[in-house]
Scaffold this active site. Structure first.
Site, mmCIF file in Angstrom:
data_model
loop_
_atom_site.group_PDB
_atom_site.id
_atom_site.type_symbol
_atom_site.label_atom_id
_atom_site.label_comp_id
_atom_site.label_asym_id
_atom_site.label_seq_id
_atom_site.Cartn_x
_atom_site.Cartn_y
_atom_site.Cartn_z
ATOM 1 N N GLU A 287 0.824 -1.206 0.000
ATOM 2 C CA GLU A 287 0.000 0.000 0.000
ATOM 3 C C GLU A 287 0.860 1.258 0.000
ATOM 4 O OE1 GLU A 287 -4.344 0.669 1.905
ATOM 5 O OE2 GLU A 287 -2.724 0.487 3.370
ATOM 6 N N HIS A 308 8.220 -26.864 -1.456
ATOM 7 C CA HIS A 308 7.740 -27.993 -2.244
ATOM 8 C C HIS A 308 6.590 -27.586 -3.165
ATOM 9 C CE1 HIS A 308 10.089 -31.099 -0.043
ATOM 10 N NE2 HIS A 308 10.131 -30.113 0.837
ATOM 11 N N LYS A 422 -13.791 0.864 -3.933
ATOM 12 C CA LYS A 422 -14.847 1.288 -3.014
ATOM 13 C C LYS A 422 -15.889 2.133 -3.740
ATOM 14 C CE LYS A 422 -11.908 1.452 1.123
ATOM 15 N NZ LYS A 422 -11.418 2.334 2.220
#
Length: 445
Positions: A287, A308, A422
């Site tokens: 951010e 793995h 948003k």
């Protein structure tokens, strides 16, 4: 103490590459210390370990004690920086699989987190799980308007009021929010919730050493005074060392590698207690640095598990990443490998060794292999996972992130890109006043 080991960078950076960046690092560090740079209004975290509000700190301790006495569960409702720091450091310090009986013996509540997703099944599962358990709620939101946390609060507030009645529910709700304004602050004042302040000059991802992180950490049994002391100690050490300090050198290394084409940083640890810490770290750097179509992409792996799976890519894939190992010198608990009289698994050559020894060898073997495969890597080592070291670690990465962002000519303290989804989401849900945008978006879906 924090130690930065850079021996596996020798084939990727030559000394003058860092020397030539010292001027930029010094300028960035001066902007952090003295202000004057982009986002300077959000530098409150820098002096926080020394100049925090002692009166509020004492009240946090009192409320944390009350939560421990009254509740088997504490729910922290928030998203991003409103919960990631608390979760990271609670899990780093405490047992991952603590039993109900051991929590009761220590008067420690189980910590659950809501308001960070929109999964209906998960919400229902949590409320079913609460059942007849006594619980408290810490709602964390600067404005009270973030949808995920606001929805969680509405649901949980009604759930609590149905369970306890409005008066007792209010006694169990703790609001961490703005000092004087916003939807949550208004509601807290009307209902009489205990309130704590998110300072105006500290952004969410830098807020773990405010009430945002301190209240749930204290409720979970962490010694937050020692944590603040660790952060203070490292701040003072870093100011003394200036650009020779490990946090500033780390910021310089990141930028030197980025300018050579290494676009992804992978935070790697063999310690299971640090899995949630990686999530806090990813938010802090992601951010802060993802601006203006540039920045280092933060990723994380948990070893040995990911050796793995993602280990194949790290060893032989695209050479676009570098690796930062986070290591702990003294494990919280250790285990010795036993002797087996039959030795059918042929592991007796390891008998008598501690698991921590095997883990350290695995780390060194991995770092060597990845460096040989073309992955620059460095190692940051803490003495142990106690509160002082965790406080140091917080300030280390916060300072490094600020300096690194300024060195890359971005504002490390804003996050305008987070607002895009948003705005679209509110419009599509029919929020009043956003009808025109909703119409435009529906034509594109």
């Amino acid at each position: 103490m924090l130690d930065l080991d850079v021996k596996h960078l020798q084939n990727f950076l030559v000394p003058h590459e860092l020397e030539y960046l010292q001027g930029q690092a010094q300028a960035a560090w001066d902007l952090i210390k003295n202000g004057g740079g982009p986002g300077q209004d959000f530098l409150g975290w820098f002096d926080l370990p020394i100049n925090y509000d002692r009166e509020e700190f004492d009240w946090i301790l009192e409320c944390a004690s009350k939560i421990r006495e009254e509740s088997e569960v504490l729910i922290v409702a928030g998203i991003g920086g409103s919960y990631l720091g608390a979760k990271a450091f609670i899990e780093a310090r405490g047992p991952l699989m603590e039993t109900v009986d051991s929590r009761k013996a220590q008067h420690l509540p189980e910590i659950l987190y809501l308001g960070n997703n929109l999964s209906p099944a998960y919400y229902l599962d949590v409320m079913d799980y609460l059942g007849d358990r006594d619980f408290s709620l810490n709602i964390v939101s600067k404005s009270g308007g973030t949808l995920e946390s606001a929805l969680a609060f509405r649901l949980l507030r009604q759930f609590m009021e149905a369970k306890y009645g409005e008066k007792e529910a209010a006694n169990r709700i703790y609001a961490t929010t703005d000092k004087s304004k916003g939807k949550l602050k208004t509601l807290a004042s009307e209902k009489g919730y205990e309130s704590f302040v998110i300072p105006d000059n500290i952004g969410g991802r830098y807020s773990v050493l405010t009430a945002v992180g301190l209240l749930p950490m204290a409720a979970a049994g962490l010694d937050i005074g020692r944590m603040m002391q660790g952060a203070q100690d490292y701040k003072l050490q870093l100011e003394k060392e200036d650009i020779e300090g490990a946090a500033i050198r780390y910021a310089m290394i990141r930028n030197a590698l980025y300018r050579k084409g290494y676009r992804i940083e992978v935070l790697a640890s063999f310690d299971q207690e640090l899995k949630s810490f990686s999530e806090w770290w990813k938010q802090l750097f992601g951010e802060s640095e993802g601006k203006d179509q540039r920045g280092i992409y933060p990723a994380s792996v948990s070893y040995s598990t990911d050796l793995h799976s993602l280990g194949q890519f790290l060893q032989d894939g695209s050479r676009i990443l570098f690796e930062t190992f986070l290591s702990v010198a003294e494990p919280r608990r250790d285990l010795e490998i036993p002797q087996d009289p039959e030795d059918k698994d042929q592991l007796n050559y390891l008998a008598g060794k501690k698991f921590s020894e095997i883990q350290n060898i695995a780390l060194e073997a991995t770092a060597l292999a990845h460096a040989d495969g073309g992955v620059p890597n460095l190692k940051l080592t803490l003495d142990r996972l106690d509160e002082e070291n965790l406080g140091m670690l917080i300030f280390f990465f916060e300072a490094a992130c600020g300096v690194s962002g300024y060195m890359n000519a971005i504002n490390p303290f804003d996050q305008e890109g987070v607002e895009a989804y948003k705005k679209n989401m509110f419009a599509l849900m029919g929020k009043p006043g956003m009808e025109d945008l909703a119409q435009q978006l529906k034509g594109r879906i």
